[in-house]
Structures are given as structure tokens and as C-alpha cells.
Design an enzyme around this catalytic site. Structure first.
Site, mmCIF file in Angstrom:
data_model
loop_
_atom_site.group_PDB
_atom_site.id
_atom_site.type_symbol
_atom_site.label_atom_id
_atom_site.label_comp_id
_atom_site.label_asym_id
_atom_site.label_seq_id
_atom_site.Cartn_x
_atom_site.Cartn_y
_atom_site.Cartn_z
ATOM 1 N N GLY A 194 38.558 0.939 -16.334
ATOM 2 C CA GLY A 194 39.972 1.198 -15.528
ATOM 3 C C GLY A 194 41.119 1.153 -16.712
ATOM 4 O O GLY A 194 42.142 1.945 -16.775
ATOM 5 N N ILE B 103 34.818 -4.309 -12.974
ATOM 6 C CA ILE B 103 35.308 -2.856 -13.660
ATOM 7 C C ILE B 103 34.580 -2.716 -15.094
ATOM 8 O O ILE B 103 35.053 -2.070 -15.819
ATOM 9 C CB ILE B 103 36.943 -2.785 -13.748
ATOM 10 N N THR C 179 33.799 -5.489 -16.964
ATOM 11 C CA THR C 179 34.145 -6.724 -17.520
ATOM 12 C C THR C 179 33.262 -7.818 -17.330
ATOM 13 O O THR C 179 33.319 -8.780 -18.242
ATOM 14 C CB THR C 179 35.565 -7.283 -17.204
ATOM 15 N N ARG D 129 38.665 -22.718 -21.238
ATOM 16 C CA ARG D 129 37.076 -22.662 -21.514
ATOM 17 C C ARG D 129 36.474 -21.352 -21.084
ATOM 18 O O ARG D 129 36.844 -20.750 -20.296
ATOM 19 C CB ARG D 129 36.774 -23.630 -20.297
ATOM 20 N N ASN E 222 31.533 -17.330 -20.180
ATOM 21 C CA ASN E 222 30.301 -16.809 -20.627
ATOM 22 C C ASN E 222 30.860 -16.029 -22.166
ATOM 23 O O ASN E 222 31.341 -14.979 -21.968
ATOM 24 C CB ASN E 222 29.975 -15.570 -19.879
ATOM 25 N N GLU F 106 42.655 -8.743 -21.522
ATOM 26 C CA GLU F 106 43.795 -8.249 -22.082
ATOM 27 C C GLU F 106 44.663 -8.682 -23.446
ATOM 28 O O GLU F 106 45.020 -7.873 -24.432
ATOM 29 C CB GLU F 106 45.066 -7.802 -21.173
HETATM 30 MO MO1 MOS Z 1 44.718 -4.343 -16.405
HETATM 31 S S1 MOS Z 1 46.335 -3.199 -16.903
HETATM 32 O O1 MOS Z 1 45.852 -5.314 -15.464
HETATM 33 O O2 MOS Z 1 43.972 -3.216 -15.550
#
Ligand code: MOS
Length: 754
Positions: A246, A473, A475, A638, A641, A715
Site C-alpha cells: 500500500g 500489507i 510487511t 529489539r 524477526n 518506513e
Molecule cells: Mo505508511 S505511509 O504509514 O502506509
């Protein structure tokens, strides 16, 4: 907790538990769901960016084979406006419901919707709808000057002061500083390009609405749709099982979603709507263009005395989006005098929205570039300049950092990269006949928790189910949730079932801000503790149980077994046996954790930190530039994974190479259309652009965030990288590129000729 650290699944490189579903094509994405009688919808896009629709001719389209309806303002039915609630509730960037009026404010705004038996028929019908417009000249001007706005402005989230942060007297400290830097940095519009297109299927059963959507926040979507269709919230169910990424474009609802729901209501049939890649460039958000002036004042030995960051982002006519470029500026370095202020400029574009690392990513490109240029000016190594300005506390809030190890990041990064061998002269380093350039930058990203709820069930077949209405998503949330449940229950990962992405589950956080993992840890742990507590009560009250009449206090649970503390775990009984004896299929525990995000009086400043060291190669004869090496170090507490964590950072670095060298969305000044609105013309970093990426994680648990000390890692990898790359480009070519993306034409002025 398991008996030994060896047994723990936390901190282990666990492959994705949902990997087999994905590679075998059985993972169900939003557009994979089919229902009897389902119809297909295709929106009609405005082909002007400013003006009014004066006439809409739908007659030819309505007569086409298989067409069920052409919807527009007159026949779509009532769609209400939604309004923002408390916290992360009722959020939507383009608040105006689709078809609310005749005005067109951006190219690609939806003006009609064709619905037919097949996607092909709907597309053909949408293509023959004719609109007549009263056109005005659109404003997509790329030079951004702040519009006249009050000191406090509405944003997508909350009223916000334009003067974001201030201490000391930045202006006069700058005026009297012995060394000054005053530069403006520009980042272009960038478009999210997740591989999965935005898709939804809406189904009404009486006054109940179910929607399958690739949402990064199912509960927010539920709330917004309930408002837009005048329903009690509990009548709306949102299901998001898998998301093909996303990057922020799927955080908040977009107008086509309401169109699918309204069409399904009008026709009494399930309606599927999947937008095109071109529409993905027009109407589901983008990172807005930013123009950022950075002024630094320093002493001759490199101590910052003043920092001013004034920035403007473009936003749309229909929204209040603020790109928070000043997110990291106030705390990143020690400086007594600082001022951060923003403005915005309205343009005839679709609404911008959060895109991976919103704010901090363009912001740190500007401020870290300024730090690199200042280092050059001072003839101080850029790493050294940062060390000289390391703050002891968060100077903007006057509170300590919960855990900041930026200096350790710099030290490890420099060592792994071999930074000490850097020769500062432009074009002075060569390898294999190529000029090489080295650059670096620091990065930071917010770390906090959203409110989160989860349930954990222990079942009579020895399996565990953990559930929360958050999303994966792409991740790794499915895997992390399984690890958390396995850690507490001692059940192996392959015996843990994870349920996500459904508003019928306990309320989970948005998949945003890299905050899911940090938010879920305490909720899942509390849920598991409560399930175990129920189990111990059952153990002591079930007739015939080995632990009957014992006190629950004297029992313990470890590695999936209940035992008497004094006897040790070896004499324990598996929980499945206890449940079977009690004729129970399962016991459930619910857990909840509160938000730390948005706390008005925090005790600690919580962020993740990191740095990037980058090498580029430059071939002046053919003006060829490439990134040849990246070393990234991340201090994210920490790491639960390391495999999924490394994936996240590598992906972010790839995106950072694209941000620095390739990505930009261009608007046609004539009709306001994003003109490179496809994957051929919108350049992104692909395999050939990406060198080996070395990722290192520091391991300093941050116990302010949760008991594991795990912050988020999605991010931060994209923050700062563009500044490291442009610094390396300068080192190789002598050209300071202050407007992304770096293009060959920028480099043709290079003084480095061979
Ligand atoms: Mo992120 S821009 O908080 O999906």
C-alpha cells in the site's frame, strides 16, 4: 516465557507463515473474491482538471450489451459526507463524496460510473460516456509559494500550528553565525505504486454492508462507510485478508470505494470495482511536491547555532493534506535556536496522502542534504559533523529519548562501509576506471503505539489462534503475530493460526506509521496471559484434573504445559489435555493496550534512528550514474524477526534509490493530467538499479514501547537515503542536485570529466 532463550521464537529469522499461500496463488486478495450475480463497475474520469461538467451524455453507453446502469449525480442515490471523529476515526483525505456537485477540481476525478455484467462491457461503456465541460485553466504550477492561510490550519488529522517548533531566536542566531548555509531543496510528486491495484467488492444484504477491500485500516473504513451510507457502524463489515502493498495509498478510503457501495445498493447486486493503473496516479493519493528552505548557522568548528526549516507542500482543492517535512527536524540535532514552519499551496491535483515515511522522508532529504553541504563548507567529515551535534535529550520537548543510539549507528555504518578510506576531494576516488562517490546521511522515524486489541485462544488440539483486526500489507504481520503467540504459549509456529483484516475481530490498529508491531506486542501478550489465567482456573476446578483443588497461584505455564511451580515444568501437563478433560474446545483471552501516539505529555521522546552509507559510480564519458553499494544501520529496538525486518529495510532502500534517481510524477500544464501515469513512464528502481544492500540492526530494546522493546521498522529505511545518494553524487561529480530526482541533464555540468 519459554524455559530458555534458545526456545524463544523472538529475534529469530522466521520465514513468512503466509508465504506458501502467496506463492501458490491461494492467498485471497480483494479482487479475488467472486459472488453469484456479481457486476463490474468502471468509473468515468474527468479529462479536465478544473471547471464544470455541463452535460453528460450516457445514452449510447446505456444501450450497450450487458450494461446495467450508468450512474452519475442524478441517479447514484444519497451519499452523505463523513466527518472526522476522535483519534484515528473518520479519516479520509478527499472528504467530498463522489458526484456531490458538477465541479471538477483535478484530472481523473470521477464523473460517472458504468456497471455491467462483465468488466469488459463496463469498460467499453465507460469509454463511450461523453462529457461536455466548461473548462478553466488548471493550476499545476511546480513553483510552490505558501498560500495565505491562518496560523492554525485544518489537516487530514487535526488542526495544526504552522509554526511547528521554535526555540531560542533562530533568525538572529543565523544572522550572526560565522558559517551559514541557505539552500532550497525540492522533492517532486511521487506516486505510490503497489503492485496490487485498488480493488473492492461491495455486497448489501438488507441494511448490512460487507466490503472486501485492500485496506490498510479496516476499522477506519468501516466508520467512514457507515457515515457515508447512514448506517450503524456494526452494520458494516470490512474484510482485508491480503494486501499487495500500500505504501500509504490504502490507508484511508477513496471516492471509488463509495461508488462501488452506492452502485451495489442501487442495483441490489454485489459490485466489484478495480481501478486502473492510470487511475492510481490520479485519485488515490500521492506524495506531494515539496519545496524546503533550510538555513543552518554554525561555528567554524562545526557546532550548529541555528536551524530554520521552512517548507511548502502542494495539496488539492478538495483536501487539507499537510506533508509533515518538519517531523524529525526539531529533535534530530542539538541546536539552541530553531524554527520549523510550514505552508501549503493548492493545486488542481488529486488529494495527496501519506506515502511511506510521510513527511520525514522528504524532510530528512532536505535537512540531511543541508548538513552534508555544511560539512563540505566547513571541511569537516560529515559523520564528524553529526557527532559534534548529537543531542543529549530531545531539545524540542525537553525530555529524554527513550532509547537513542544514533552515534552507534554512525560508528557501525562507517566501519562496515570503510568510510575512513574516503578522500574528500570531488572526483578523487576511482575504481575499475570509474569515478566513485561516497555519501552518507542519518535518519529517524517516529516510534509509538496505537490502541490495539487482540484475542488468543488455546484449543483442545494443541493449536493456538491469535486474532486482531489489523492488517498484513505485505510487511510480515501474520508472521509477527504468530511469533508473539508462540512465544507466550510455547506452541510451535506451525500450530498457530493467525486471523487478521476483518472488522469482526478485536479492534486492531491501522497498518501505518510502522506502528503495528510495537502496538500489537502488549495486546497479544495480555491476551495470552488472560487465556493462560483461564486455563489455570480450569486446571484447578475440573474434576479429575491432575491439579484439582490446587491454588492457581501455585501453578505455572511454560512451553505449552501447566505444572506445579514446586515440581518444575518437566512434570507438566499439555494444555490440550487439560481442555479435553474439561470437555472444552478452547479458552480465550482478550488483551488490550493503550496508545502512546498523540500523548500530549510524554515522559520520553520515542523514535527509531539509523544511517545510510552509499557509493555511486560515475562514468562521465557517457554520463552514466549508478548506486553501487549501500550500508544501512538501523536502531529500531529489539528486532522480532530479522528476516522480515531486513526485507523491510532493503525494500525501503530500493525505494530510496528510486526516490533519489528516478521517481517523479509530472503534471501536464495544459490539462493538468499526470502524464507519466503508467509503469513504463513512471520510473522506479528495478533490479538493475539496485546493488547489494547491507543491513545491520543494533539491538537496544526500547522498553518504553513494549515489554519486548520492539519498535517499528517499515518506513525508516527510506528516510535519509536520498540525501546520502545526492551527497555521493556530489562527491563523484561536483554537482549539487537539490531537486529530485537526479537526472542526467543535472550532471552534464559536472567538472569531473574522466
Ligand atoms: Mo505508511 S505511509 O504509514 O502506509
Amino acid at each position: 516465557m519459554p524455559e530458555s532463550a534458545q526456545m524463544s521464537v523472538i529475534g529469530k529469522a522466521q520465514p513468512r507463515i503466509d508465504g506458501p499461500l502467496k506463492v501458490s496463488g491461494t492467498a485471497m486478495y480483494a479482487s479475488d473474491f467472486h459472488f453469484p450475480g456479481m457486476l463490474y463497475a468502471v468509473p468515468v474520469e474527468a479529462t479536465i482538471a478544473s471547471g464544470r461538467v455541463t452535460k453528460l451524455d450516457t445514452a449510447a453507453a446505456e444501450k450497450m450489451q450487458g450494461v446495467r446502469a450508468i450512474f452519475h449525480r442524478e441517479n447514484i442515490g444519497k451519499i452523505f459526507r463523513s466527518v472526522q471523529g476522535q483519534g484515528f476515526e473518520g479519516i479520509i483525505d478527499e472528504r467530498r463524496p463522489p458526484f456531490e456537485d458538477d465541479f471538477v477540481r483535478y484530472y481523473g476525478q470521477y464523473i460517472a460510473l458504468a456497471v455491467a455484467d462483465t468488466f469488459e462491457s463496463a469498460k467499453a461503456a465507460a469509454d463511450v460516456v461523453r462529457a461536455t465541460y466548461a473548462k478553466e485553466k488548471p493550476n499545476v504550477d511546480t513553483d510552490l509559494k505558501a498560500d495565505d492561510e491562518p496560523d492554525v490550519v485544518a489537516t487530514s488529522y487535526a488542526p495544526t500550528k504552522r509554526l511547528q517548533s521554535e526555540r531560542g531566536d533562530a533568525e538572529s542566531a543565523f544572522a550572526s553565525a560565522p558559517v551559514k548555509l541557505d539552500q532550497t531543496y525540492v522533492t517532486p510528486t511521487e506516486t505510490h505504486n503497489p503492485i496490487e491495484l485498488q480493488a473492492k467488492t461491495a455486497i448489501w444484504e438488507g441494511a448490512n454492508l460487507t466490503i472486501y477491500e485492500e485496506s490498510q485500516g479496516v476499522f477506519n473504513l468501516q466508520g467512514v462507510l457507515a457515515q457515508m451510507f447512514g448506517l450503524p457502524k456494526e452494520n458494516v463489515r470490512v474484510i482485508t485478508k491480503f494486501v499487495g502493498s500500500g505504501f500509504g495509498s490504502k490507508l484511508w478510503p477513496w471516492t471509488h470505494c463509495a461508488l462501488a457501495v452506492a452502485a451495489a445498493r442501487q442495483l441490489g447486486k454485489p459490485v466489484k470495482l478495480v481501478i486502473s493503473r492510470k487511475m492510481m496516479f490520479q485519485s488515490v493519493g500521492h506524495r506531494p511536491r515539496t519545496q524546503q528552505r533550510v538555513r543552518l548557522g554554525a561555528t567554524t568548528d562545526g557546532k550548529l547555532v541555528s536551524l530554520q526549516h521552512d517548507y511548502v507542500n502542494h495539496h488539492a482543492i478538495l483536501d487539507n493534506y499537510h506533508e509533515d517535512c518538519g517531523e524529525a527536524t526539531p529533535f534530530h540535532y542539538s541546536v539552541p535556536n530553531l524554527r520549523v514552519k510550514f505552508g501549503r499551496a493548492r493545486r488542481n491535483v488529486g488529494s495527496p496522502t501519506a506515502m511511506r515515511g510521510p513527511g520525514a522522508v522528504p524532510g530528512l532529504y532536505a535537512t540531511e542534504s543541508a548538513m552534508n553541504e555544511l560539512a563540505d563548507q566547513l571541511k569537516i567529515d560529515p559523520v564528524r559533523l553529526r557527532v559534534l551535534n548529537e543531542p543529549k535529550i530531545d531539545e524540542s520537548l525537553g525530555i529524554p529519548f527513550s532509547s537513542r543510539h544514533f552515534l552507534e549507528c554512525l560508528e557501525l555504518g562507517a566501519e562496515k562501509f570503510g568510510w575512513s578510506k574516503r578522500k574528500p576531494g570531488v572526483g578523487s576516488m576511482k575504481r575499475d576506471g570509474l569515478i566513485i562517490g561516497w555519501g552518507m546521511a542519518g535518519c529517524a522515524w517516529i516510534a509509538a503505539r496505537f490502541p490495539a486489541e487482540a484475542s488468543v485462544q488455546l484449543r483442545d488440539d494443541g493449536t493456538v489462534r491469535v486474532a486482531s483486526g489489523t492488517q498484513d500489507i505485505g510487511t510480515g504481520t501474520y508472521t509477527i503475530m504468530a511469533q508473539l503467540a508462540a512465544e507466550k504459549t510455547g506452541v510451535p509456529l506451525d500450530k498457530v493460526e493467525v486471523a487478521l483484516g476483518d472488522t469482526s475481530l478485536p479492534a486492531g490498529p491501522i497498518s501505518g506509521g510502522s506502528m503495528v508491531t510495537g502496538s500489537m506486542v502488549p495486546a497479544v501478550f495480555a491476551a495470552a496471559d488472560n487465556a493462560i489465567a483461564s486455563l489455570l482456573t480450569i486446571a484447578t476446578t475440573t474434576p479429575g484434573s491432575q491439579f484439582e483443588k490446587r491454588k492457581a497461584d501455585n501453578l505455572a505455564f511454560e512451553g505449552g504445559r501447566v505444572f506445579v511451580k514446586a515440581d518444575g515444568a518437566a512434570k507438566g501437563v499439555p494444555f490440550a489435555d487439560l481442555l479435553r478433560r474439561a470437555n472444552l474446545r478452547l479458552v480465550t483471552g482478550n488483551g488490550k493496550s493503550e496508545a502512546t501516539f498523540g500523548n500530549p505529555k510524554p515522559m520520553f521522546s520515542t523514535h527509531s534512528f539509523g544511517c545510510h552509507f552509499v557509493e555511486v559510480t560515475w562514468q562521465p564519458a557517457i554520463a552514466r550514474l549508478g548506486v553501487s553499494r549501500v550500508v544501512t544501520v538501523i536502531d529500531a529496538g529489539r528486532i522480532i524477526n530479522p528476516l522480515a525486518g531486513r526485507n523491510q529495510i532493503e525494500g525501503a532502500v530500493v525505494m530510496g534509490i528510486g526516490m533519489a534517481l528516478l521517481e517523479h510524477t509530472s503534471y501536464d500544464p495544459q490539462n493538468g493530467a499526470p502524464i507519466n501515469s503508467n509503469l513504463a513512464d513512471y520510473m522506479m528502481a528495478v533490479n538493475a538499479d539496485v546493488p547489494p544492500i547491507e543491513v545491520h540492526f543494533l539491538d537496544f530494546p526500547d522498553k518504553e514501547i513494549n515489554e519486548l522493546g520492539a519498535r517499528g521498522i517499515g518506513e525508516i529505511g527510506l528516510a535519509g537515503i536520498a540525501a546520502a545518494i545526492t551527497a555521493a553524487v556530489h562527491h563523484a561529480t561536483g554537482v549539487h542536485v537539490r531537486e529530485l530526482a537526479v537526472k542526467i541533464e543535472h550532471l552534464l555540468t559536472s567538472s569531473v570529466l574522466s
